[in-house]
Design an enzyme around this catalytic site. Structure first.
Site, mmCIF file in Angstrom:
data_model
loop_
_atom_site.group_PDB
_atom_site.id
_atom_site.type_symbol
_atom_site.label_atom_id
_atom_site.label_comp_id
_atom_site.label_asym_id
_atom_site.label_seq_id
_atom_site.Cartn_x
_atom_site.Cartn_y
_atom_site.Cartn_z
ATOM 1 N N SER A 269 0.738 -1.107 -0.112
ATOM 2 C CA SER A 269 -0.022 0.009 -0.150
ATOM 3 C C SER A 269 0.796 1.373 0.094
ATOM 4 O O SER A 269 0.473 2.393 -0.697
ATOM 5 C CB SER A 269 -0.829 -0.029 1.183
ATOM 6 O OG SER A 269 -1.920 -1.003 1.060
ATOM 7 N N ARG B 236 -8.482 14.991 -16.831
ATOM 8 C CA ARG B 236 -7.437 14.745 -15.944
ATOM 9 C C ARG B 236 -7.995 14.823 -14.486
ATOM 10 O O ARG B 236 -9.109 15.460 -14.486
ATOM 11 C CB ARG B 236 -6.436 15.850 -16.173
ATOM 12 C CG ARG B 236 -5.490 15.677 -17.266
ATOM 13 C CD ARG B 236 -4.334 14.511 -17.039
ATOM 14 N NE ARG B 236 -3.554 14.290 -18.344
ATOM 15 C CZ ARG B 236 -3.083 13.066 -18.257
ATOM 16 N NH1 ARG B 236 -3.106 12.122 -17.571
ATOM 17 N NH2 ARG B 236 -2.419 12.707 -19.725
ATOM 18 N N ASP C 267 -4.807 5.364 -12.578
ATOM 19 C CA ASP C 267 -6.029 6.188 -12.747
ATOM 20 C C ASP C 267 -6.814 5.769 -13.918
ATOM 21 O O ASP C 267 -8.140 5.685 -13.904
ATOM 22 C CB ASP C 267 -5.824 7.838 -12.874
ATOM 23 C CG ASP C 267 -5.439 8.529 -11.363
ATOM 24 O OD1 ASP C 267 -5.606 7.735 -10.495
ATOM 25 O OD2 ASP C 267 -4.996 9.683 -11.746
ATOM 26 N N GLN D 265 -24.217 -18.880 -1.190
ATOM 27 C CA GLN D 265 -25.164 -19.016 -0.209
ATOM 28 C C GLN D 265 -26.156 -19.508 -1.220
ATOM 29 O O GLN D 265 -27.087 -20.453 -0.293
ATOM 30 C CB GLN D 265 -25.407 -17.734 0.442
ATOM 31 C CG GLN D 265 -26.261 -18.072 1.798
ATOM 32 C CD GLN D 265 -25.368 -18.676 2.888
ATOM 33 O OE1 GLN D 265 -24.369 -18.859 2.763
ATOM 34 N NE2 GLN D 265 -26.225 -19.179 3.631
ATOM 35 N N VAL D 266 -26.759 -18.978 -2.068
ATOM 36 C CA VAL D 266 -27.938 -19.412 -3.009
ATOM 37 C C VAL D 266 -27.708 -20.838 -3.258
ATOM 38 O O VAL D 266 -28.458 -21.402 -3.324
ATOM 39 C CB VAL D 266 -28.025 -18.685 -4.032
ATOM 40 C CG1 VAL D 266 -29.071 -19.418 -5.021
ATOM 41 C CG2 VAL D 266 -28.566 -17.121 -3.568
ATOM 42 N N TRP E 287 4.721 -9.618 -6.228
ATOM 43 C CA TRP E 287 3.535 -9.573 -6.679
ATOM 44 C C TRP E 287 3.291 -8.983 -8.198
ATOM 45 O O TRP E 287 2.428 -8.082 -8.311
ATOM 46 C CB TRP E 287 2.395 -8.852 -5.784
ATOM 47 C CG TRP E 287 2.438 -9.291 -4.340
ATOM 48 C CD1 TRP E 287 2.207 -10.498 -3.986
ATOM 49 C CD2 TRP E 287 2.767 -8.649 -3.165
ATOM 50 N NE1 TRP E 287 2.284 -10.835 -2.697
ATOM 51 C CE2 TRP E 287 2.737 -9.538 -2.128
ATOM 52 C CE3 TRP E 287 3.281 -7.445 -3.098
ATOM 53 C CZ2 TRP E 287 2.954 -9.369 -0.750
ATOM 54 C CZ3 TRP E 287 3.292 -7.024 -1.693
ATOM 55 C CH2 TRP E 287 3.279 -7.981 -0.684
ATOM 56 N N ARG F 285 -33.401 -25.196 -8.708
ATOM 57 C CA ARG F 285 -33.276 -26.094 -7.423
ATOM 58 C C ARG F 285 -34.523 -26.082 -6.676
ATOM 59 O O ARG F 285 -35.190 -25.098 -6.543
ATOM 60 C CB ARG F 285 -32.253 -25.380 -6.449
ATOM 61 C CG ARG F 285 -32.115 -25.886 -5.137
ATOM 62 C CD ARG F 285 -31.384 -27.254 -5.174
ATOM 63 N NE ARG F 285 -31.094 -27.697 -3.693
ATOM 64 C CZ ARG F 285 -30.986 -28.890 -3.212
ATOM 65 N NH1 ARG F 285 -30.964 -29.879 -4.424
ATOM 66 N NH2 ARG F 285 -30.583 -29.367 -2.007
ATOM 67 N N GLU G 85 -4.128 -3.693 -7.431
ATOM 68 C CA GLU G 85 -4.362 -2.128 -7.815
ATOM 69 C C GLU G 85 -4.624 -1.251 -6.895
ATOM 70 O O GLU G 85 -5.382 -0.025 -6.901
ATOM 71 C CB GLU G 85 -4.946 -2.264 -9.143
ATOM 72 C CG GLU G 85 -4.417 -2.805 -10.024
ATOM 73 C CD GLU G 85 -4.727 -2.174 -11.464
ATOM 74 O OE1 GLU G 85 -5.195 -1.184 -11.505
ATOM 75 O OE2 GLU G 85 -4.453 -2.914 -12.622
HETATM 76 N N1 CAA Z 1 -1.945 11.430 -10.433
HETATM 77 C C1 CAA Z 1 -0.698 12.149 -10.387
HETATM 78 N N2 CAA Z 1 -0.028 12.518 -9.575
HETATM 79 C C2 CAA Z 1 -0.189 11.768 -8.222
HETATM 80 C C3 CAA Z 1 -1.484 10.889 -8.219
HETATM 81 C C4 CAA Z 1 -2.257 10.369 -9.469
HETATM 82 N N3 CAA Z 1 -3.401 9.969 -9.180
HETATM 83 N N4 CAA Z 1 -1.489 10.286 -6.955
HETATM 84 C C5 CAA Z 1 -0.477 11.071 -6.287
HETATM 85 N N5 CAA Z 1 0.203 11.882 -6.971
HETATM 86 C C6 CAA Z 1 1.425 12.744 -6.809
HETATM 87 C C7 CAA Z 1 0.947 13.633 -5.596
HETATM 88 O O1 CAA Z 1 0.592 14.841 -6.142
HETATM 89 C C8 CAA Z 1 2.527 13.908 -4.856
HETATM 90 O O2 CAA Z 1 3.162 14.929 -5.614
HETATM 91 P P1 CAA Z 1 3.808 16.154 -5.115
HETATM 92 O O3 CAA Z 1 4.301 15.728 -3.911
HETATM 93 O O4 CAA Z 1 4.502 16.710 -6.401
HETATM 94 O O5 CAA Z 1 2.420 16.963 -4.841
HETATM 95 C C9 CAA Z 1 3.110 12.415 -5.069
HETATM 96 O O6 CAA Z 1 2.488 11.922 -6.136
HETATM 97 C C10 CAA Z 1 2.977 11.580 -3.994
HETATM 98 O O7 CAA Z 1 1.699 11.367 -3.490
HETATM 99 P P2 CAA Z 1 1.056 11.342 -2.254
HETATM 100 O O8 CAA Z 1 1.946 12.230 -1.206
HETATM 101 O O9 CAA Z 1 -0.433 11.087 -2.094
HETATM 102 O O10 CAA Z 1 1.632 9.790 -1.657
HETATM 103 P P3 CAA Z 1 1.575 8.713 -0.596
HETATM 104 O O11 CAA Z 1 2.664 8.068 -0.197
HETATM 105 O O12 CAA Z 1 0.706 9.666 0.553
HETATM 106 O O13 CAA Z 1 0.627 7.645 -1.220
HETATM 107 C C11 CAA Z 1 -1.253 6.454 -2.029
HETATM 108 C C12 CAA Z 1 -0.478 7.841 -1.859
HETATM 109 C C13 CAA Z 1 -2.467 6.886 -2.972
HETATM 110 C C14 CAA Z 1 -1.668 5.575 -0.866
HETATM 111 C C15 CAA Z 1 -0.459 5.475 -3.037
HETATM 112 O O14 CAA Z 1 0.512 4.948 -2.407
HETATM 113 C C16 CAA Z 1 -1.388 4.301 -3.455
HETATM 114 O O15 CAA Z 1 -2.235 4.170 -4.523
HETATM 115 N N6 CAA Z 1 -0.948 3.085 -3.030
HETATM 116 C C17 CAA Z 1 -1.363 1.603 -3.570
HETATM 117 C C18 CAA Z 1 -0.424 1.305 -4.394
HETATM 118 C C19 CAA Z 1 -1.065 0.482 -5.410
HETATM 119 O O16 CAA Z 1 -2.229 0.655 -5.686
HETATM 120 N N7 CAA Z 1 -0.251 -0.795 -5.599
HETATM 121 C C20 CAA Z 1 -0.781 -1.814 -6.593
HETATM 122 C C21 CAA Z 1 0.403 -2.012 -7.482
HETATM 123 S S1 CAA Z 1 -0.168 -2.452 -9.047
HETATM 124 C C22 CAA Z 1 -0.924 -4.118 -8.933
HETATM 125 O O17 CAA Z 1 -1.428 -4.480 -7.934
HETATM 126 C C23 CAA Z 1 -1.093 -4.752 -10.076
HETATM 127 C C24 CAA Z 1 -0.522 -6.195 -10.201
HETATM 128 O O18 CAA Z 1 0.436 -6.708 -11.019
HETATM 129 C C25 CAA Z 1 -0.828 -7.192 -9.134
#
Ligand code: CAA
Length: 382
Positions: free
Chosen positions: A133, A312, A241, A338-339, A157, A269, A365
């Site tokens: 995370s 955006r 996103d 359950q069903v 992962w 059923r 994700e």
């Molecule tokens: N778009 C653009 N920029 C973004 C953004 C976005 N959606 N989200 C954050 N940022 C930018 C912020 O603006 C910030 O930039 P500045 O310092 O210039 O303002 C910078 O990124 C850091 O952002 P945060 O301070 O919000 O960062 P954070 O450490 O607090 O973390 C979080 C934010 C949302 C918790 C993030 O860490 C997150 O999404 N965590 C989950 C990770 C995740 O989804 N992992 C899955 C991996 S992929 C996968 O699972 C697929 C697979 O293969 C299995």
């Protein structure tokens, strides 16, 4: 039930094609691949042959440029049949979108046309053993030495990491800078110092390989960097996103499959001298399941359309769609078991697989908890 009236003719046509391929060529293999944990070769072949692979790639780079809503409706259909195959399908844009968002023309020319046809497979590697995370806390380092970066560390992962020809790897040039140190690299599979680690044995989506990746003095040319140093975290988040709505669509596909199975079973059923569908208790369960799936689909379509019109800052809606759809899939699949009662708990029927597959929708994700963190931050402005 009405078809989503807002789909264009092209979106409806690609959805119908995906539905046909999914039902005729993917669904028949799903239980086998789940049971054997084998790579879903036949199902991926069906997708490749049908031309569904490159729909997210712009035409100038060899794709059909159909957008995120089309990607979502196709993904839903594939997930209805096999969530593991849908995960593989969606891994291509997950690994390819960073190139589209931040790559040079040279990167785009080199990779995108072959990703569009499926000649090359991509993967996306952000997570690490100590950074799930908290993605900005990753520890794989990239040290610049002349015209190359030397990568060291381990990722975890990574979907499809063992089959991918190119992996988008997020590493840090300075761990003390957290997000601002993270830099993205395109690592080709045969790069010396890059190796595939442990393959996970998972609860669900068992046919989709999830592996660790290791980097030991792995030298990557500077030309393989995506964007500038320190831009990697934004590239990672901007990619999510776009892919989170489509991941939500995968959850919708699982939920719809579970609902369809439950409706079919409830009508057949017999208990207490009548079909269990005649009992209001079952009817209410089915109605609630249908509402969950419908709401999830609408949220996914809304978030995907925002991407398509170039909005955006769809982070809020993308997280909502992914979170709602993941939670809905889990609830609906659990209720489908359950069903089915005792039969639902056996591997003779697919609903136990749907329930196992649904669980990952609340985890990968970005967990449902992380999505709520993102939604709350957007609400509260912090
Ligand atoms: N778009 C653009 N920029 C973004 C953004 C976005 N959606 N989200 C954050 N940022 C930018 C912020 O603006 C910030 O930039 P500045 O310092 O210039 O303002 C910078 O990124 C850091 O952002 P945060 O301070 O919000 O960062 P954070 O450490 O607090 O973390 C979080 C934010 C949302 C918790 C993030 O860490 C997150 O999404 N965590 C989950 C990770 C995740 O989804 N992992 C899955 C991996 S992929 C996968 O699972 C697929 C697979 O293969 C299995």
């Amino acid at each position: 039930m009405n078809d989503p009236f807002y789909l264009t003719d092209d979106q409806r046509a690609i959805r119908d094609l995906a539905r046909k391929i999914a039902r005729e060529r993917i669904a028949p293999h799903a239980a086998h691949y789940d049971e054997t944990e084998q790579y879903p070769e036949e199902s991926m072949k069906a997708i490749l042959e049908s031309g569904l692979f490159g729909i997210w790639v712009p035409e100038e780079w060899g794709g059909s440029d159909m957008g995120c809503l089309a990607l979502s409706v196709v993904t839903e259909e594939i997930a209805w049949a096999c969530a593991a195959t849908a995960t593989q399908y969606l891994d291509q844009p997950l690994g390819g979108l960073p190139i589209l968002l931040a790559g040079s023309d040279e990167h785009k020319k080199r990779y995108l046309p072959r990703l569009a046809t499926g000649e090359l497979l991509a993967a996306y590697s952000l997570s690490e053993p100590g950074a799930g995370s908290d993605a900005a806390g990753l520890r794989t380092t990239a040290v610049r030495e002349g015209d190359r970066y030397v990568l060291n560390g381990s990722k975890q992962w990574c979907t499809n990491g063992d089959h991918a020809d190119v992996v988008v790897v997020f590493a840090t040039v300075d761990p003390t800078k957290r997000a601002k140190g993270i830099t993205a690299f395109l690592v080709d599979k045969d790069t010396p110092g890059f190796s595939i680690g442990k393959k996970e044995k998972k609860m669900g989506i068992r046919a989709s390989p999830t592996v660790a990746l290791h980097f030991t003095d792995c030298a990557v040319p500077v030309a393989q960097r995506l964007g500038a140093e320190g831009e990697g975290f934004k590239i990672a988040m901007q990619t999510l996103d776009i892919t989170r709505p489509a991941t939500g669509a995968m959850a919708v596909g699982i939920g719809q499959a579970a609902l369809d199975a439950a409706v079919g079973y409830a009508k057949e059923r017999q208990q207490f001298g009548q079909a269990i569908a005649a009992f209001q208790g079952i009817q209410f369960m089915l109605a609630d399941m249908a509402m969950q799936v419908h709401a999830a689909r609408l949220m996914v379509h809304h978030a995907a359309r925002q991407v398509d019109v170039g909005l955006r800052g769809n982070t809020y809606e993308a997280s909502m769609a992914k979170c709602w759809a993941g939670d809905a899939a889990m609830k609906v699949a659990t209720d489908a078991v359950q069903v089915f009662g005792g039969y639902g708990y056996t591997r003779e029927y697919p609903v136990e697989r749907f329930m196992r597959d649904a669980k990952i929708m609340q985890i990968y994700e970005g967990t449902s908890q992380i999505q709520r963190v993102i939604i709350a931050r957007e609400l509260l402005g912090g």
